[in-house]
Design a protein around this motif. Structure first.
Motif, PDB file in Angstrom:
ATOM      1  N   LEU A  12      26.590  51.255 -27.685  1.00 40.92           N
ATOM      2  CA  LEU A  12      25.938  51.121 -28.988  1.00 40.92           C
ATOM      3  C   LEU A  12      26.646  50.017 -29.753  1.00 40.92           C
ATOM      4  O   LEU A  12      27.867  50.060 -29.916  1.00 40.92           O
ATOM      5  N   LYS A  14      26.531  47.410 -33.295  1.00 38.60           N
ATOM      6  CA  LYS A  14      25.968  47.121 -34.611  1.00 38.60           C
ATOM      7  C   LYS A  14      26.617  45.842 -35.132  1.00 38.60           C
ATOM      8  O   LYS A  14      27.840  45.750 -35.202  1.00 38.60           O
ATOM      9  N   ILE A  28      21.131  48.377 -34.978  1.00 43.84           N
ATOM     10  CA  ILE A  28      21.852  48.991 -33.858  1.00 43.84           C
ATOM     11  C   ILE A  28      21.144  48.647 -32.562  1.00 43.84           C
ATOM     12  O   ILE A  28      19.923  48.794 -32.436  1.00 43.84           O
ATOM     13  N   GLU A  30      21.141  49.366 -28.413  1.00 47.58           N
ATOM     14  CA  GLU A  30      21.609  50.354 -27.437  1.00 47.58           C
ATOM     15  C   GLU A  30      21.313  49.883 -26.020  1.00 47.58           C
ATOM     16  O   GLU A  30      20.223  49.397 -25.728  1.00 47.58           O
ATOM     17  N   GLN A  66      31.320  48.733 -32.131  1.00 50.51           N
ATOM     18  CA  GLN A  66      30.803  49.146 -30.842  1.00 50.51           C
ATOM     19  C   GLN A  66      31.363  50.498 -30.434  1.00 50.51           C
ATOM     20  O   GLN A  66      32.501  50.834 -30.750  1.00 50.51           O
TER      21      GLN A  66
END
Length: 99
Positions: A12, A14, A28, A30, A66
């Motif tokens: 993940l 951002k 975000i 993924e 992360q």
């Protein structure tokens, strides 16, 4: 060849910074990767290598927050024909974050 072990890496990310053509601030992203193995020793070695690679990526991150989750899953003895689907037992799991 029956795959009984899975090494799963989830990432993940951002982005924090000025929005540009490639990255948008605060969005975000993924990713998930599954690597299949029939041999436990190979799966364990791959798990250790993924942990090492992910920790290295966290150490050099500048503009991203992360979180990595690396799992070693055992799917031996499960029955995918049942209504609940295939179940996997988590043998090892490590979650790392630079937040």
């Amino acid at each position: 060849m029956k795959n009984m072990y899975t090494v799963r890496t989830q990432k993940l990310s951002k982005f924090h910074g000025t929005t540009n053509e490639t990255f948008t601030n605060g969005v975000i992203h993924e990713e998930e990767y599954d690597y299949l193995y029939s041999d436990y020793a190979q799966a364990l070695d791959a798990y250790k290598e993924q942990v090492k690679d992910c920790s290295g990526q966290l150490a050099i991150s500048v503009c991203f927050s992360q979180t990595f989750t690396v799992q070693l899953l055992d799917s031996e003895g499960t029955n995918p024909l049942k209504s609940h689907g295939e179940k996997r037992r988590i043998m090892f799991q490590l979650t790392m974050s630079n937040l």
